[in-house]
Each structure stands twice: as structure tokens, then as C-alpha cells.
Design a protein around this motif. Structure first.
Motif, PDB file in Angstrom:
ATOM      1  N   ILE A 199      -0.797 -14.965  -1.430  1.00  0.00           N
ATOM      2  CA  ILE A 199      -1.141 -14.450  -0.217  1.00  0.00           C
ATOM      3  C   ILE A 199      -2.270 -15.641   0.312  1.00  0.00           C
ATOM      4  N   GLU A 200      -1.730 -16.144   1.597  1.00  0.00           N
ATOM      5  CA  GLU A 200      -2.956 -16.550   2.576  1.00  0.00           C
ATOM      6  C   GLU A 200      -3.137 -16.485   3.927  1.00  0.00           C
ATOM      7  N   TYR A 201      -4.497 -15.614   4.026  1.00  0.00           N
ATOM      8  CA  TYR A 201      -4.785 -15.157   5.179  1.00  0.00           C
ATOM      9  C   TYR A 201      -5.537 -15.979   6.183  1.00  0.00           C
ATOM     10  N   GLY A 202      -4.909 -16.514   7.185  1.00  0.00           N
ATOM     11  CA  GLY A 202      -4.910 -17.219   8.361  1.00  0.00           C
ATOM     12  C   GLY A 202      -5.980 -16.365   9.179  1.00  0.00           C
ATOM     13  N   ALA A 259      11.055  -1.337  -6.957  1.00  0.00           N
ATOM     14  CA  ALA A 259      10.423  -0.760  -5.490  1.00  0.00           C
ATOM     15  C   ALA A 259       9.087  -0.054  -5.613  1.00  0.00           C
ATOM     16  N   THR A 260       8.654  -0.008  -5.521  1.00  0.00           N
ATOM     17  CA  THR A 260       6.896   0.609  -4.799  1.00  0.00           C
ATOM     18  C   THR A 260       5.878  -0.437  -5.633  1.00  0.00           C
ATOM     19  N   VAL A 261       5.413  -0.475  -5.918  1.00  0.00           N
ATOM     20  CA  VAL A 261       4.582  -0.759  -6.839  1.00  0.00           C
ATOM     21  C   VAL A 261       2.740  -0.541  -7.034  1.00  0.00           C
ATOM     22  N   ALA A 262       2.757   0.449  -7.629  1.00  0.00           N
ATOM     23  CA  ALA A 262       0.413   0.580  -7.299  1.00  0.00           C
ATOM     24  C   ALA A 262      -0.589  -0.845  -8.810  1.00  0.00           C
ATOM     25  N   ILE A 263      -0.997  -0.811  -8.263  1.00  0.00           N
ATOM     26  CA  ILE A 263      -1.906  -1.755 -10.029  1.00  0.00           C
ATOM     27  C   ILE A 263      -3.445  -1.415  -9.844  1.00  0.00           C
ATOM     28  N   THR A 264      -3.621  -1.233 -11.376  1.00  0.00           N
ATOM     29  CA  THR A 264      -4.478  -0.261 -11.465  1.00  0.00           C
ATOM     30  C   THR A 264      -6.268  -1.757 -11.279  1.00  0.00           C
ATOM     31  N   TYR A 305       1.747  -4.553  -0.800  1.00  0.00           N
ATOM     32  CA  TYR A 305       1.054  -3.993  -1.461  1.00  0.00           C
ATOM     33  C   TYR A 305      -0.054  -6.139  -2.105  1.00  0.00           C
ATOM     34  N   VAL A 306      -0.721  -5.098  -1.981  1.00  0.00           N
ATOM     35  CA  VAL A 306      -1.934  -6.650  -2.256  1.00  0.00           C
ATOM     36  C   VAL A 306      -2.450  -6.300  -3.511  1.00  0.00           C
ATOM     37  N   HIS A 307      -2.807  -7.143  -4.787  1.00  0.00           N
ATOM     38  CA  HIS A 307      -3.709  -7.035  -5.169  1.00  0.00           C
ATOM     39  C   HIS A 307      -4.365  -8.286  -6.065  1.00  0.00           C
ATOM     40  N   ASP A 308      -5.198  -8.695  -5.952  1.00  0.00           N
ATOM     41  CA  ASP A 308      -5.875  -9.881  -6.566  1.00  0.00           C
ATOM     42  C   ASP A 308      -5.059 -11.195  -6.131  1.00  0.00           C
ATOM     43  N   THR A 367      -2.437  -2.717 -15.465  1.00  0.00           N
ATOM     44  CA  THR A 367      -1.753  -1.691 -15.663  1.00  0.00           C
ATOM     45  C   THR A 367      -0.187  -2.288 -13.792  1.00  0.00           C
ATOM     46  N   MET A 368       0.827  -1.783 -14.129  1.00  0.00           N
ATOM     47  CA  MET A 368       1.280  -1.149 -13.248  1.00  0.00           C
ATOM     48  C   MET A 368       1.737  -0.388 -13.022  1.00  0.00           C
TER      49      MET A 368
END
Length: 644
Positions: A199-202, A225-230, A161-164, A235-236
């Protein structure tokens, strides 16, 4: 005598009608659907309403995307012939749907299913199921770069999961800072903890650096496990084992522990202030949180009472200040008697989830559906299986896509992985190629500008039509790994039809020149040789197919006049050859007239027998001449007699 004449006429008419259908079949074979449909429709007017002709007419218009006429001709066929091939019923249904005639289409869907109940239909159903499976498992036309993440270990990693700029995931590893290291007796692996890294996007691969376990406020000695972030990052929501006030796993009377969803808030760089959500319970599990794009709805998975299956997906309104609405089951379009798990909502509000209750490749597969309003069940579209490479014969779940980067992640326990569960990265790309070439005159090899060039797919359906430029050049953008047909045509030229197959190399060019043979050469219409049966003068289907080119040229030039000349080789008696060639000339003339060319435009139709040989093969040399040399003398000529 009169009866005999009538019978002869009937036989002659039937023969010509049969020949016309054969000619139409040849045009259909060459993808010339307009010409074929003209001939088939002419055959219908003359009394041929056979299943073959009616369904071929339907196919002509179906392949040209003319749903109205396709439906008309398929309709005539399916209503007239009870034991018709179900394939034509299927195309009829598709044509009706295209026209918005859903009620009529539904009637024929019922009929289609009724036909499929016989032994053969049951076999067909099995074939259809196999076809669906092959469709889902095929990666043809799906250009996805797919590979395992470098952070995978011999244990379990899932739920990317990716955030910011941060990558969150669950893992049983004991490396990095934090993590309990306590062993879960069920699988003899450490308990799951939540980790994050940068995270780094090549260009090709994604890398995750500076991996750390989240704080001990989030990670306990048991499963998280398994997160969701606003969207605001404050908030997570995450899943955790049911822990009592002594920070021990809480079990029910049967020794079962359940999952719960918790909420954490961020202070600085640390997650803390853990709060249990109010709709958790001690006797059923609640987990796998996901947020709607606007953060006003929370989705989750539960095995609570009243569900449709083993586990269902629910939604609940987030009211703010710690208040929530009443959880609602998403209903039968999403949930099944099986397992629905791992919901996720992308930025464009596409709803993804995993299920083993819908048609799948095996175990959990990832599906997508569109959702507008959770409480309006009609707004939930039927789930679509993502197919390979996203799905496999194994569990595939925890889908996430970062639309800003056009990259995504999923988790799977497929056999090529490093551990029990692994995280895979993917990025889509469009594999395109070019089919290009020059349209040329086959005789002079000069470019032909303003030629019509058509692109057809493997089924014969027309995809695109363009006009060659002033240099005779044409170009189509096409998909990789496909088979196409390219047809070049121009007024007064014979079409050139070429098959082209693209490869799997992006941006590769497939060069295919088109050579069009001119019909008009030195004031003569030139076509391929017309063959007659031995000692016969009737027009065979293959001869009629060629004579259609004469008809086309004369229709293109309404003022054109011609004379027809027929010739034989030197074998046979001179007088007999003269009579036979004259009959053939007149049969040729009569066919052209039967196709709508007025008789006054054919100045003469004369046979010259063997009187105008074009090579050495006269009576003195006929025994030493080859068949090819004799064939040069057996010819028909169509000489233009005026300025047109």
C-alpha cells in the motif's frame, strides 16, 4: 367617575405592558437575548405570565446556554399550559439533562411521548423519523474525501485491511499469482480468495501495488475472506468454507455449508500452518474475525443457537497456546433480531460493525460503539450510525481505519461501483473558513477598537464572543457550508447585525465589516425617528424599541441629564401642533422614567410644535413639500445638558 378612572388606568397599564412585550420581541428577533430577557422578566413582574412570554424567556436562556434559567422558565410554561408546543417540552428535557436532573427529565420524556400519541403527534413522529433519515443521509459538515479503489473489478472485492505496509482483501478475481479460478455456482463468479499488495499513501489517493494471492495453504478451491492479524504480525485469523479432510466443502443434511474461522502463522514471507479454531461447528457458521486492540479478545460473527437475531457478534478470550475461552454474545446493545456482521476494533478500541437491525439508511449500515470490557455490558455504549458518506441505501460493511495515516476503507455494493462489491477509500479533513472584518464608526468610518463581536449559529445560539483589536479587526474560525450571524456592539453605539454564509472551499475568507452607528453626536443622543399614530401621543411598540436606546445610553452614563424636545411638521393649526407635540414630549419622558431613569435626570420635556422647522416646509410651502420633507420636521430630540 372613580370607576372610570380605574378602568382607564387598567387599559393604559395593559397597553404599556403589551408594548413592552412587543419591544422584547424585537430584541429577541435581533438576537439580543439579554435585553429581551430583561424586558420579558419585567413583563412577568407586571403580571404577564403568558405562554409566549414564559417560553420566550426559556428560549433566551436556552440560546445563551444558561440551562438553569432555561429549565426554570420552560418549567413554568410546561406546568402551566397543558397544550403547549412539544418543542418547548423537548427543550425543557434537554435543559434538565444538562443539569443532571435525569429523573425529572425522564418524567417529561414520558409526558412527551404521551402527547405524541394523538393524530398530530403521530404525524410529528413521522416527521421526526424523516428528520433522522435526513440527518444520517446528509454530508453537511462531514468533510470526507471518498472514492473507489483502483483495484476494484467487475466482480467482487471487499474487506480491505492494512498491516505493516501490506493491504489485504478478498476478491473473486482470477488475476495475479495464485487464486483457484473455480466458479461459485451461487453467483456465477469465482470463489473468493485472499490477496495482498503493497500500500502506498498519496496526498489524495491510495494505490495498491504488487498484488498477489496468498499461498495455497490459505487459499483453497473454495471461499476465503476477511482477515485479522495480530500486532506482532505473526498470526492471521481468516474465514473459510467448511472443508472436510478430502478438501471438499462439507454440507449438513439439508445441503447447507457453513463458515469457519482458521488461524495461520507466518514463516518468513509466507502464511501457513493452518489450524481450525475449536469453537467452530458443523451446524452453524462462524466467521468475520476481528481482534481487540490488545489482541486478548477475538470477535466473530455466528448464527449459532441462542443468539438474538439472524447473525450476532460474539467475543471469546484468547488464552494462548491454542486455548480459548467460552464465546459470549455481545448482548442487545449491539445485536438485534436482524444481522450484525463484520466487526472491527480500531487502535483506540472503538468498535465498528455492520447491521441492518439498528436504525439505518437501508440494508447493512456501519455503526460504531465504545467497548471497555466485553463481559461488562454497561461498558458497551449505544451504537451510533456513521451516516453518509460511509453509509448509503445499499450494503455498507467491512470498515477499517488506519489512524496513523488518517485513512480508511469500507466495502459496499452501492450502485456507482464497478462490481457486486467494491472497496472504497476515505480520508477525513476539517473544512474551516474565516469570517473577518473591521468594526467601524458608521459616521466617520474610523476603526473602533475594543468592540464586542459575537458569533451566532443558524438557530441564534451564541458560539463565541471576542473583542476587536486596536485596529478594530476581528476574526472567527468557522465551519464550511454554514450560516452564521455576526453582531458588533460597543458602548454608546447601535449594534450592527450581519448574516454570513460560508462556502465549501477550505480556508476561504469571508470578509464582513461591521458599521456601528453612534448614539451620541454633538452633545445629542440620536436615535431613529419615533413615530406616533395620527393625532395620538401614546408610545407605540416601535417607538418604545427606539427609546430603549435612550434608556441604555443614560444607564451607561449615570450622571447624564437630558432635555426632550418634540416637533411637528407645519400641517395642522399652530396651537394644536404645539399642544400635540408637548403631549408627545411628556409621553416620551414618562416612558424613559418608567424604565428606571429617575425624573430629576430629565431637565425638561417640551413640545415646540412647528416653530422650529429644519427645512422650507412652512405654511406657505407645505402643500408642495414631499412626505419625506415633512418627516424631517416630525422629530424628537434628546439633548445632553451637562458634562457627564
Amino acid at each position: 367617575m372613580k370607576t372610570k378612572v380605574i378602568l382607564i388606568l387598567l387599559v393604559l397599564c395593559n397597553t404599556m405592558l403589551f408594548a413592552q412585550v412587543k419591544v422584547a420581541d424585537n430584541y429577541f428577533r435581533d438576537y439580543a437575548y439579554i435585553k429581551a430577557s430583561e424586558l420579558y422578566e419585567s413583563a412577568v413582574k407586571k403580571g404577564d405570565s403568558s405562554e409566549h412570554v414564559l417560553t420566550r424567556l426559556g428560549d433566551c436562556y436556552y440560546n445563551n446556554s444558561n440551562s438553569e434559567k432555561a429549565a426554570m422558565w420552560y418549567g413554568k410554561a410546561v406546568n402551566k399550559y397543558e397544550k403547549i408546543n412539544p418543542e418547548f417540552i423537548y427543550k425543557y428535557i434537554q435543559s434538565l439533562r444538562s443539569l443532571g436532573e435525569y429523573e425529572n427529565a425522564n418524567t417529561w420524556i414520558t409526558k412527551f411521548k404521551e402527547l405524541q400519541t394523538s393524530d398530530k403527534r403521530a404525524e410529528d413522529f413521522e416527521i421526526m423519523d424523516l428528520a433522522k433519515y435526513k440527518e444520517l443521509s446528509s454530508t453537511e459538515g462531514k468533510y470526507v474525501k471518498f472514492s473507489a479503489l483502483g483495484i476494484n473489478t467487475e466482480f467482487s472485492e471487499f474487506g480491505g485491511y492494512v498491516h505493516d505496509g501490506s493491504f489485504y482483501y478478498a476478491s473473486t478475481k482470477v488475476t495475479g499469482e495464485g487464486g483457484s479460478g473455480k466458479i461459485y455456482k451461487w453467483n456465477e463468479e469465482p470463489y473468493l480468495d485472499i490477496f495482498s499488495g503493497t500500500i502506498e499513501y498519496g496526498e489524495e489517493e491510495v494505490t495498491i501495488e504488487d498484488i498477489k494471492a496468498l499461498s495455497e495453504d490459505v487459499n483453497s478451491e473454495f471461499h476465503e475472506a476477511t482477515v485479522a492479524i495480530t500486532n506482532d504480525g505473526k498470526t492471521m485469523y481468516f474465514t473459510r468454507d467448511n472443508i472436510n479432510h478430502r478438501k471438499k466443502i462439507s454440507y449438513d443434511d439439508e445441503g447447507t455449508s457453513y463458515l469457519k474461522i482458521y488461524k495461520a502463522t507466518k514463516s518468513g514471507e509466507k502464511w501457513g500452518n493452518i489450524v481450525e479454531l475449536p469453537f467452530n461447528d458443523k451446524v452453524y457458521s462462524t466467521g468475520h474475525p476481528a481482534l481487540s486492540a490488545d489482541n486478548k479478545t477475538l470477535y466473530f460473527v455466528s448464527d449459532r443457537e441462542g443468539g438474538l437475531g439472524s447473525t450476532d457478534i460474539y467475543s471469546v478470550e484468547i488464552k494462548g497456546s491454542g486455548a480459548y475461552g467460552t464465546p459470549e454474545n455481545l448482548g442487545a446493545k449491539i445485536n438485534t433480531p436482524g444481522r450484525e456482521m463484520f466487526p472491527y476494533v480500531a487502535k483506540d478500541s472503538t468498535f465498528y460493525f455492520s447491521s441492518d437491525g439498528h436504525i439505518s439508511l437501508g440494508l447493512l449500515d456501519i455503526f460504531k460503539s465504545n467497548m471497555i470490557k466485553v463481559t461488562d455490558k454497561d461498558s458497551i455504549t449505544d451504537p451510533q450510525n456513521l451516516g453518509a458518506p460511509f453509509n448509503s441505501r445499499f450494503d455498507d460493511f467491512a470498515f477499517f481505519i488506519d489512524s496513523d495515516k488518517d485513512r480508511g476503507f469500507l466495502s459496499s455494493n452501492r450502485e456507482e461501483g464497478s462490481g457486486s462489491d467494491d472497496i472504497y477509500q476515505f480520508g477525513s479533513y476539517q473544512c474551516k473558513q474565516v469570517i473577518k472584518g473591521v468594526v467601524r464608526d458608521k459616521t466617520t468610518l474610523l476603526p473602533i477598537p475594543e468592540a464586542k463581536v459575537k458569533l451566532l449559529d443558524e438557530t441564534g445560539k451564541e458560539l463565541e464572543e471576542i473583542i476587536s483589536d486596536e485596529n478594530g479587526e476581528y476574526e472567527f474560525e468557522v465551519e464550511c457550508e454554514k450560516k452564521y450571524t455576526v453582531i458588533g456592539s460597543k458602548l454608546d453605539y447601535r449594534d450592527d447585525i450581519q448574516e454570513v454564509e460560508t462556502t465549501d472551499v477550505p480556508e476561504e475568507e469571508q470578509v464582513q465589516d461591521l458599521l456601528l452607528t453612534p448614539f451620541i453626536v454633538n452633545n445629542e443622543i440620536v436615535i431613529n425617528p419615533i413615530f406616533f399614530d395620527y393625532d395620538k401621543s401614546n408610545i407605540r411598540p416601535d417607538a418604545a424599541y427606539e427609546l430603549e436606546n435612550i434608556v441604555t445610553v443614560m444607564k451607561n452614563h449615570p450622571k447624564m441629564h437630558i432635555k426632550v424636545e418634540s416637533h411637528t411638521d407645519s400641517r395642522g393649526k399652530d396651537e394644536y401642533n404645539m399642544k400635540l407635540s408637548d403631549k408627545r414630549a411628556k409621553s416620551t419622558r414618562d416612558y424613559i422614567i418608567s424604565r428606571g431613569i429617575t425624573s430629576d435626570r430629565i431637565d425638561s420635556a417640551i413640545g415646540f410644535g412647528e416653530s422650529q422647522l429644519v427645512n422650507r416646509c412652512d405654511n406657505a410651502h407645505r402643500k408642495i413639500c414631499s412626505e419625506e420633507e415633512h418627516q424631517e420636521n416630525r422629530r424628537s430630540k434628546f439633548i445632553i445638558t451637562n458634562e457627564y
